[in-house]
Design an enzyme around this catalytic site. Structure first.
Site, PDB file in Angstrom:
ATOM      1  N   CYS A  63       0.827  -1.213   0.000  1.00 22.70           N
ATOM      2  CA  CYS A  63       0.000   0.000   0.000  1.00 22.70           C
ATOM      3  C   CYS A  63       0.859   1.260   0.000  1.00 22.70           C
ATOM      4  CB  CYS A  63      -0.941  -0.017   1.206  1.00 22.70           C
ATOM      5  SG  CYS A  63      -1.905   1.481   1.350  1.00 22.70           S
ATOM      6  N   CYS A  68      -1.552   1.703  -3.088  1.00 26.75           N
ATOM      7  CA  CYS A  68      -2.519   2.787  -2.857  1.00 26.75           C
ATOM      8  C   CYS A  68      -1.901   4.187  -2.831  1.00 26.75           C
ATOM      9  CB  CYS A  68      -3.236   2.597  -1.522  1.00 26.75           C
ATOM     10  SG  CYS A  68      -3.473   0.898  -1.015  1.00 26.75           S
ATOM     11  N   LYS A  71       0.064   5.324  -6.100  1.00 25.01           N
ATOM     12  CA  LYS A  71      -0.967   5.316  -7.153  1.00 25.01           C
ATOM     13  C   LYS A  71      -1.872   6.542  -7.032  1.00 25.01           C
ATOM     14  CE  LYS A  71      -4.772   4.006  -6.356  1.00 25.01           C
ATOM     15  NZ  LYS A  71      -5.305   2.683  -6.161  1.00 25.01           N
ATOM     16  N   TYR A 197      -8.888  -3.728 -11.165  1.00 30.61           N
ATOM     17  CA  TYR A 197      -8.567  -2.460 -10.493  1.00 30.61           C
ATOM     18  C   TYR A 197      -7.296  -1.816 -11.066  1.00 30.61           C
ATOM     19  CZ  TYR A 197     -11.329  -3.409  -6.138  1.00 30.61           C
ATOM     20  OH  TYR A 197     -12.294  -3.633  -5.202  1.00 30.61           O
ATOM     21  N   ILE A 198      -6.198  -2.583 -11.056  1.00 33.42           N
ATOM     22  CA  ILE A 198      -4.895  -1.990 -11.376  1.00 33.42           C
ATOM     23  C   ILE A 198      -4.851  -1.555 -12.839  1.00 33.42           C
ATOM     24  CG2 ILE A 198      -2.411  -2.499 -11.551  1.00 33.42           C
ATOM     25  CD1 ILE A 198      -2.680  -4.187  -9.028  1.00 33.42           C
ATOM     26  N   GLU A 201      -7.139   1.595 -13.396  1.00 34.54           N
ATOM     27  CA  GLU A 201      -6.602   2.795 -12.729  1.00 34.54           C
ATOM     28  C   GLU A 201      -5.393   3.336 -13.495  1.00 34.54           C
ATOM     29  OE1 GLU A 201      -8.069   2.195  -8.123  1.00 34.54           O
ATOM     30  OE2 GLU A 201      -6.011   1.693  -8.592  1.00 34.54           O
ATOM     31  N   ASP A 329      -3.365  -9.853   2.402  1.00 36.47           N
ATOM     32  CA  ASP A 329      -3.474 -10.410   1.045  1.00 36.47           C
ATOM     33  C   ASP A 329      -2.947 -11.836   0.936  1.00 36.47           C
ATOM     34  OD1 ASP A 329      -4.415  -7.917   0.456  1.00 36.47           O
ATOM     35  OD2 ASP A 329      -2.940  -7.453  -1.097  1.00 36.47           O
ATOM     36  N   HIS A 464     -27.829  20.891  -0.956  1.00 35.32           N
ATOM     37  CA  HIS A 464     -28.028  21.354  -2.323  1.00 35.32           C
ATOM     38  C   HIS A 464     -27.129  22.520  -2.645  1.00 35.32           C
ATOM     39  CE1 HIS A 464     -30.235  21.829  -6.036  1.00 35.32           C
ATOM     40  NE2 HIS A 464     -30.336  23.119  -5.796  1.00 35.32           N
TER      41      HIS A 464
HETATM   42  P1  NDP Z   1      -7.862  -8.173 -10.484  1.00 30.67           P
HETATM   43  O1  NDP Z   1      -8.046  -9.566 -10.047  1.00 30.67           O
HETATM   44  O2  NDP Z   1      -8.728  -7.110  -9.962  1.00 30.67           O
HETATM   45  O3  NDP Z   1      -7.951  -8.111 -12.069  1.00 30.67           O
HETATM   46  C1  NDP Z   1      -7.199  -8.948 -12.902  1.00 30.67           C
HETATM   47  C2  NDP Z   1      -7.610  -8.690 -14.331  1.00 30.67           C
HETATM   48  O4  NDP Z   1      -6.762  -9.437 -15.213  1.00 30.67           O
HETATM   49  C3  NDP Z   1      -9.040  -9.120 -14.638  1.00 30.67           C
HETATM   50  O5  NDP Z   1      -9.611  -8.202 -15.516  1.00 30.67           O
HETATM   51  C4  NDP Z   1      -8.839 -10.482 -15.310  1.00 30.67           C
HETATM   52  O6  NDP Z   1      -9.844 -10.801 -16.217  1.00 30.67           O
HETATM   53  C5  NDP Z   1      -7.566 -10.243 -16.071  1.00 30.67           C
HETATM   54  N1  NDP Z   1      -6.827 -11.478 -16.363  1.00 30.67           N
HETATM   55  C6  NDP Z   1      -6.473 -12.454 -15.516  1.00 30.67           C
HETATM   56  N2  NDP Z   1      -5.794 -13.418 -16.171  1.00 30.67           N
HETATM   57  C7  NDP Z   1      -5.732 -13.041 -17.459  1.00 30.67           C
HETATM   58  C8  NDP Z   1      -5.178 -13.613 -18.631  1.00 30.67           C
HETATM   59  N3  NDP Z   1      -4.538 -14.773 -18.589  1.00 30.67           N
HETATM   60  N4  NDP Z   1      -5.305 -12.951 -19.805  1.00 30.67           N
HETATM   61  C9  NDP Z   1      -5.969 -11.776 -19.850  1.00 30.67           C
HETATM   62  N5  NDP Z   1      -6.513 -11.176 -18.781  1.00 30.67           N
HETATM   63  C10 NDP Z   1      -6.394 -11.803 -17.595  1.00 30.67           C
HETATM   64  O7  NDP Z   1      -6.318  -7.887 -10.190  1.00 30.67           O
HETATM   65  P2  NDP Z   1      -5.494  -6.554 -10.078  1.00 30.67           P
HETATM   66  O8  NDP Z   1      -4.103  -6.988 -10.337  1.00 30.67           O
HETATM   67  O9  NDP Z   1      -6.076  -5.462 -10.902  1.00 30.67           O
HETATM   68  O10 NDP Z   1      -5.671  -6.147  -8.559  1.00 30.67           O
HETATM   69  C11 NDP Z   1      -5.334  -7.068  -7.524  1.00 30.67           C
HETATM   70  C12 NDP Z   1      -6.049  -6.723  -6.261  1.00 30.67           C
HETATM   71  O11 NDP Z   1      -5.485  -5.554  -5.704  1.00 30.67           O
HETATM   72  C13 NDP Z   1      -7.523  -6.414  -6.419  1.00 30.67           C
HETATM   73  O12 NDP Z   1      -8.308  -7.550  -6.349  1.00 30.67           O
HETATM   74  C14 NDP Z   1      -7.793  -5.472  -5.290  1.00 30.67           C
HETATM   75  O13 NDP Z   1      -8.214  -6.207  -4.192  1.00 30.67           O
HETATM   76  C15 NDP Z   1      -6.460  -4.819  -5.027  1.00 30.67           C
HETATM   77  N6  NDP Z   1      -6.450  -3.426  -5.503  1.00 30.67           N
HETATM   78  C16 NDP Z   1      -7.336  -2.526  -5.000  1.00 30.67           C
HETATM   79  C17 NDP Z   1      -7.346  -1.231  -5.435  1.00 30.67           C
HETATM   80  C18 NDP Z   1      -8.339  -0.269  -4.870  1.00 30.67           C
HETATM   81  O14 NDP Z   1      -8.932  -0.563  -3.848  1.00 30.67           O
HETATM   82  N7  NDP Z   1      -8.572   0.877  -5.507  1.00 30.67           N
HETATM   83  C19 NDP Z   1      -6.416  -0.753  -6.458  1.00 30.67           C
HETATM   84  C20 NDP Z   1      -5.542  -1.775  -6.938  1.00 30.67           C
HETATM   85  C21 NDP Z   1      -5.569  -3.056  -6.471  1.00 30.67           C
HETATM   86  P3  NDP Z   1     -11.214 -11.503 -15.747  1.00 30.67           P
HETATM   87  O15 NDP Z   1     -12.037 -10.447 -15.133  1.00 30.67           O
HETATM   88  O16 NDP Z   1     -11.753 -12.014 -16.999  1.00 30.67           O
HETATM   89  O17 NDP Z   1     -10.815 -12.577 -14.791  1.00 30.67           O
END
Ligand code: NDP
Length: 475
Positions: A63, A68, A71, A197-198, A201, A329, A464
């Site tokens: 974080c 966080c 970012k 998310y990542i 963003e 995590d 308002h």
């Molecule tokens: P996520 O699990 O949120 O997203 C992963 C993305 O990658 C999904 O869209 C997934 O698709 C895609 N994906 C996975 N495997 C493949 C593949 N082989 N080929 C193509 N696409 C693929 O992970 P992040 O890394 O974005 O974030 C990790 C965690 O970090 C989050 O779950 C969250 O908890 C935390 N986080 C929170 C934030 C916040 O609170 N603002 C900011 C950043 C991170 P599909 O949907 O189809 O599975």
């Protein structure tokens, strides 16, 4: 401190016979000085426990160091370009903004290091000893850090997660969210793989800073798991900002060419030429090297949507080895900083404060710092309909242009949505896309957790003119 192994009360005769006095270096040894580990160690120390925390990197964890905090600073940096444009409608002269990537990266890095130092100070103040290095289990009560062997009555694993790369040819040319904060130059052309998310963003951050951004997602919409109205509104907003979203597409390979990195895509997609590829396809528990097998700590196998390698824990964060606990995590429950902190504190209150409690992982609000921003608490419409049936669910939704944009000409929309249940109309989901959605939903999470009804929302006087007033005036 001396601890007695095997209590006298309730112990079997054999245990009494084996009664022994064991001495440990610490009452609690925490592995990992991130959000969960820091919170747990300080809380345990406040109860008089002798505590040490092991960290091999900067203190602060994902974080603070590469998540966080940096970012959000980059989100702030990226938002200026739109503000300059919007100002023109309010009578300001147009400015030709010039952005210096190196200056931003240096400033963000300095702030991260300042915060890391601050956390070291907090540990010192709490009386928690910081041990530099990587921890590796020797036995259930002993962890090695280099040549040093450290024993403790209780051990808490709080090692977090790490970015995972997909297995395609040339993936070594891609960076992850770990490296993006350290890039010396701004990539002018960028490809981002993933729609979570990542990925979203950083797509918005890089676009706001002036890069050409291609977001390659394997589904039709970003942000799987969020309410459909959130997914649609965020995606539409991103497209309006000029992000090239390539849906239902996979990256087959990455090749280094003199013109840049060349991405081969599935289907009929033309190859993409970019300066940098960000792989944002998920994160995995950072447990490699801990030697969990040596002490028999169980991990999930990767079934039932639980990511493989995540440490299996009970509601009170205990592993199958009675004196070893895990939070954050690396347990893959809800991977958010405030959740890791809450889990860490609940562990310390229970084990060292003798106030047994565990936290709820329901109704955890979260936000996505895209532009437009999105935030949610409670159930999505899809989840609510599946659980309670269509007849028991009512949706209140508003989509409109906020007043701020009326003079700017920008085609920006806010989306606000309430999901209510049954005759009492209990509010079980609140979703928003638009400016300050995260700040607004943080407040909305309180009535949702308390079980408020639509009537309670209606009985609240609006402020308002605001965007959020729509939540208490929806018909
Ligand atoms: P996520 O699990 O949120 O997203 C992963 C993305 O990658 C999904 O869209 C997934 O698709 C895609 N994906 C996975 N495997 C493949 C593949 N082989 N080929 C193509 N696409 C693929 O992970 P992040 O890394 O974005 O974030 C990790 C965690 O970090 C989050 O779950 C969250 O908890 C935390 N986080 C929170 C934030 C916040 O609170 N603002 C900011 C950043 C991170 P599909 O949907 O189809 O599975």
């Amino acid at each position: 401190m001396i601890w007695i192994a095997g209590g006298l009360f309730g112990a079997s005769l054999q245990m009494i016979a084996e009664y022994e006095v064991m001495s440990f270096d610490y009452d609690l040894l925490v592995i990992g000085a991130g959000s969960g580990g820091l919170a747990a160690s300080k809380r345990a120390a406040s109860y008089g426990a002798k505590v040490a925390i092991i960290e091999g990197d900067l203190v602060g964890g994902t974080c603070v160091i590469r998540g966080c905090v940096p970012k959000k600073l980059m989100v702030y940096a990226s938002a200026f370009s739109q503000l300059y444009d919007n100002a023109v409608g309010y009578g300001w002269e147009k400015v030709e903004p010039k952005f210096d990537w190196g200056k931003m990266i240096t400033a963000v890095d300095a702030e991260v290091r300042r915060l890391s130092q601050l956390h070291i100070g907090f540990l010192e103040k709490a009386g928690v000893e910081l041990i530099r290095g990587l921890g590796q289990f020797v036995d259930p009560h002993t962890v090695a850090v280099g040549d040093r062997k450290i024993s403790a009555d209780k051990i808490l694993i709080a090692v977090g997660g790490e970015a995972e790369r997909i297995n395609i040819p040339g993936i070594e040319y891609a960076i992850t969210s770990r490296e993006i904060f350290l890039l010396k130059e701004q990539p002018k052309r960028m490809a981002i793989i993933g729609g979570g998310y990542i990925a979203v963003e950083f797509a918005c951050i890089m676009r706001g800073l002036g890069s050409d951004v291609n977001l390659i997602i394997r589904r039709d919409l970003v942000l799987r798991g969020f309410d459909e109205d959130i997914r649609t509104a965020v995606q539409e907003g991103m497209v309006k900002k000029g992000i090239n979203i390539i849906p239902e597409t996979l990256v087959r390979g990455i090749e280094k060419t003199p013109e840049g990195l060349k991405l081969t895509l599935s289907g009929d997609g033309e190859p993409l030429l970019v300066d940098a590829v960000l792989c944002a396809t998920g994160r995995k528990p950072n447990v490699t090297g801990l030697e969990l097998e040596r002490v028999g700590v169980e991990v999930h196998k990767g079934a039932n949507r639980q990511v493989g390698g995540a440490i299996a824990v009970t509601v009170d964060s205990c592993t199958n080895v009675p004196n070893i606990y895990a939070v954050g995590d690396c347990t893959d429950r809800v991977n958010l900083t405030p959740v890791a902190i809450a889990e860490g504190r609940a562990f310390a209150d229970t084990v060292f404060g003798h106030q047994p409690r565990y936290i709820s992982h329901h109704n955890v609000p979260s936000a996505v710092f895209t532009q437009p921003e999105a935030a949610s608490v409670g159930m999505t419409e899809g989840e609510a309909r599946a659980k309670y049936g269509d007849a028991n669910i009512k949706i209140y939704r508003a989509r409109f242009r906020p007043m701020f944009y009326s003079l700017t000409g920008a085609d920006e929309k806010a989306m606000l949505k309430l999901i209510v249940l049954g005759e009492t109309e209990r509010v079980i989901g609140v979703h928003m896309v638009g400016k300050d959605a995260a700040e607004i939903i943080q407040g909305m999470a309180i009535p949702v957790v308390m079980g408020a009804t639509k009537k309670d929302f209606d009985a609240t006087t609006a402020i308002h003119p605001t965007v959020a007033e729509e939540f208490v005036t929806m018909r």
